[in-house]
Scaffold this active site. Structure first.
Site, short mmCIF file in Angstrom:
data_model
loop_
_atom_site.label_atom_id
_atom_site.label_comp_id
_atom_site.label_asym_id
_atom_site.label_seq_id
_atom_site.Cartn_x
_atom_site.Cartn_y
_atom_site.Cartn_z
N HIS A 306 76.68 64.11 11.46
CA HIS A 306 76.36 65.36 10.77
C HIS A 306 74.88 65.62 10.91
O HIS A 306 74.08 64.69 10.87
CB HIS A 306 76.74 65.26 9.29
CG HIS A 306 76.86 66.59 8.64
ND1 HIS A 306 75.78 67.27 8.16
CD2 HIS A 306 77.95 67.38 8.42
CE1 HIS A 306 76.19 68.43 7.67
NE2 HIS A 306 77.49 68.52 7.81
N ASP A 363 85.59 66.53 8.13
CA ASP A 363 86.73 66.82 9.02
C ASP A 363 87.53 65.59 9.41
O ASP A 363 88.59 65.72 10.01
CB ASP A 363 86.21 67.50 10.31
CG ASP A 363 85.63 68.85 10.01
OD1 ASP A 363 86.26 69.58 9.23
OD2 ASP A 363 84.56 69.17 10.55
#
Ligand code: ACO
Length: 432
Positions: A306, A363
């Site tokens: 991320h 996710d």
């Protein structure tokens, strides 16, 4: 005393103000830099650029903290609902009973799309990606509400916001039904937001879908966890478009396009595709981890890493727990969940991922829950878009409410050819 930063450039000394946020994040304010020095800053991919001040969401990526309007995501996940959280994000405070009722009523009153819009769905090929349909249909909706432009953006904001939150779900469900050659199912005013979406997706004309409270809650949680995430790619896109005073629907449609990419919202679909292909190849994940570390393989461990989190994504922790719970409850044993857990375990012990601070993101497990509740893979990113709508709207509202808001217009460092002349076509030699 307010702080300043000192910059020395070309033998001159400049003072730049330091801005401090409410959570003590610090920035050097360079808004006057070019006017004072002739220089701009360069930050490819915006990794170090604060594009705005915002009061909606706080993230501390090093510590794995996420808060909506100051409230930790863990508390909201446990105690709130998607719609209450949507209100919080958009209006800045938790609603009273009366405010929540009015908001819910507005959502119900605006849940149907204009009947003529149904014909637009006929124009898409059956295999069209629902994100393309969603973006096109959200943009098309603005044609049906001519009062959406200019000053009306502001005076009728509440109704436009409710319309968008409510109708994005109807459009998404209709897109799915059309892609399967099924008749559309209209929303039912007695159902709450998430139950209504499942009803529109899975009921049949002759038989109502059986709504299991745990399934409704699991999907509601997914919406809530995706509701906002600070200045990510799609939210920045929404703000960029909104800064030109484009209407709310046009701004949100642009957000859907930005979200579609596999490095952003499209990762939830990419994760399941990755897990499925690992499963089909008979690998338990070990071979894939080796490939994901090799830059030449063209593979990445999707659902890992991320830009902001250099620690466990707090949403991933909540989703992982919910994932185990819903699979147990529905008595499903999914081999992809086993592979996901093995990948996570291996990656968290592997120096490649440790050194780069790569952890599971939101996710990584969300797709497994969606699979378990029957949401088809091509709809995963659409679910993300439905969830993210309140965050986009809250960010749009900040621009709308800011009297000092200016059009977003970054600069660049030009690295193309210097001045040269036009050559007539018959005098040109082939260079490529
Ligand atoms: N698998 C393997 N290696 C990775 C991964 C991954 N998932 N993510 C990053 N890396 C490596 C990069 O190759 C790079 O290595 P290097 O320093 O040796 O060159 C290093 O880690 C830093 O990666 P960047 O791509 O520079 O990080 P960036 O902040 O630009 O990208 C991103 C973040 C796009 C999320 C990236 O981690 C990624 O591609 N992850 C997979 C896709 C994904 O899950 N996206 C969802 C993000 S969450 C969301 O949008 C809701």
């Amino acid at each position: 005393m307010s702080k300043i930063a000192i910059l020395e450039l070309d033998g001159q000394r400049y003072e730049l103000p330091v801005v401090v946020g409410t959570e003590n994040e610090r920035a050097v304010d360079i808004s006057d830099l070019r006017a004072k020095t002739g220089y701009i800053t360069l930050d490819d991919g915006y990794g170090n650029t604060g594009s705005c001040s915002s009061a909606v969401t706080f993230i501390d990526g090093e510590q794995g903290i996420l808060r909506y309007r100051g409230i930790p995501i863990e508390e909201l996940a446990e105690k709130s609902t998607f719609i209450e959280t949507a209100y919080l994000l958009i209006y800045g405070h938790l609603p009273t009973h009366g405010e929540l009722r009015r908001f819910s009523d507005l959502l119900t009153q605006n849940e149907n799309i204009h009947e003529d819009m149904k014909h637009h769905f006929e124009g898409f090929p059956p295999n069209a990606h629902p994100m393309a349909i969603l973006s096109a249909m959200i943009n098309a909706s603005s044609c049906f509400y001519p009062g959406l432009m200019g000053a009306a953006n502001k005076s009728r904001f509440d109704i436009h916001a409710a319309r968008l939150i409510s109708q994005v779900r109807t459009i998404a469900a209709f897109a799915y039904r059309k892609s399967r050659g099924l008749p559309v199912i209209y929303p039912k005013p007695v159902y709450k937001y998430t139950a209504n979406f499942l009803h529109m997706m899975f009921s049949d004309v002759y038989q109502e879908y059986e709504l299991k409270p745990e399934v409704v809650r699991a999907l509601d949680l997914i919406f809530l966890l995706h509701a906002d995430h600070e200045q990510n790619c799609s939210t920045s896109t929404v703000r960029m478009v909104a800064s030109s005073q484009a209407n709310l629907f046009a701004s949100a449609a642009a957000g859907v396009c930005a979200l579609w990419g596999p490095l952003h919202g499209g990762a939830n679909q990419a994760v399941i595709e990755m897990l499925q292909s690992i499963h089909n190849s008979g690998d338990d994940g070990s071979r894939f981890i080796t490939q994901a570390k090799d830059k030449n393989s063209g593979k990445r461990l999707m659902g890992f890493g991320h830009r902001v989190y250099k620690n466990y994504d707090p949403r991933a922790k909540i989703i992982k727990k919910a994932c185990d719970a819903i699979l147990n409850l529905l008595n499903i044993s999914d081999p992809l969940l086993d592979i996901a857990k093995k990948l996570e375990e291996t990656a968290l012990r592997d120096p490649y991922f440790i050194e780069r601070k790569l952890y599971p993101n939101v996710d990584f497990y969300s797709g497994i829950i969606m699979r378990a509740i029957g949401i088809p893979i091509e709809m995963f990113t659409v679910i993300f878009a439905i969830g993210r709508m309140p965050g986009w709207i809250a960010n749009f509202k900040e621009i709308l409410d800011d009297p000092k808001s200016r059009i977003y217009r970054p600069r660049q460092i030009y690295v193309g050819p210097t001045l040269n002349s036009y050559i007539p076509i018959d005098q040109r030699s082939a260079t490529r």
